[in-house]
Design a protein around this motif. Structure first.
Motif, short mmCIF file in Angstrom:
data_model
loop_
_atom_site.label_atom_id
_atom_site.label_comp_id
_atom_site.label_asym_id
_atom_site.label_seq_id
_atom_site.Cartn_x
_atom_site.Cartn_y
_atom_site.Cartn_z
N ARG A 90 0.83 -1.22 0.00
CA ARG A 90 0.00 0.00 0.00
C ARG A 90 0.86 1.26 0.00
N ARG A 92 3.95 1.48 -1.11
CA ARG A 92 4.58 1.57 -2.44
C ARG A 92 3.60 2.11 -3.48
N SER A 93 2.34 1.69 -3.40
CA SER A 93 1.37 2.16 -4.39
C SER A 93 1.11 3.67 -4.24
N GLY A 96 4.17 5.34 -5.78
CA GLY A 96 4.33 5.05 -7.20
C GLY A 96 4.11 6.22 -8.14
N SER A 101 8.34 4.45 -5.42
CA SER A 101 7.97 3.19 -4.77
C SER A 101 9.19 2.35 -4.41
#
Length: 130
Positions: A90, A92-93, A96, A101
């Motif tokens: 989550r 990382r998203s 992103g 990320s």
């Protein structure tokens, strides 16, 4: 209820906890319990924030799943869930869209680490004139 003894990550009574912590290009704000890149908030949920805050405390240092469960989730047992991996995904998203990320890295021996330099005191907000 399980109780875990305070670890050295908690400061003494006369030590101030910083409001801001840098995680590469992400500024973590303890007051808002959120992160921002330039002038955009990331919308972290509490555990997502705590996860990145903890890893930013010691950039480059691997933390095992068990250590993260103890420090962030405050539990001293291994639950049969993938909660740490889900929260990492989550975070990382949310990083992103900024191309960040990869700062939340998976260590080859297991666990995670912040793959970004520490930038103490470099809190910044881009203004429209920059």
């Amino acid at each position: 209820m399980n109780s875990i003894a305070a670890t050295p990550m908690y400061p003494d009574d006369d030590t101030l906890i910083p409001r801001f912590r840098e995680a590469g290009d992400v500024t973590l704000d303890l007051f808002h319990r959120d992160g921002r890149v330039d002038d955009r908030w990331l919308g972290f949920h509490p555990r997502e924030f705590e996860l990145l805050w903890r890893l930013a405390q010691q950039p480059g240092q691997r933390m095992s799943r068990r250590e993260l469960l103890a420090d962030v989730w405050r539990i001293d047992y291994e639950p049969e869930t993938n909660s740490v991996a889900v929260h990492v995904a989550r975070v990382r998203s949310k990083l992103g869209p900024f191309g960040l990320s990869s700062i939340l890295a998976t260590h080859p021996e297991g666990g995670y680490y912040l793959d970004a330099p520490a930038n103490p005191g470099s809190f910044r907000i881009k203004s429209g004139t920059e």
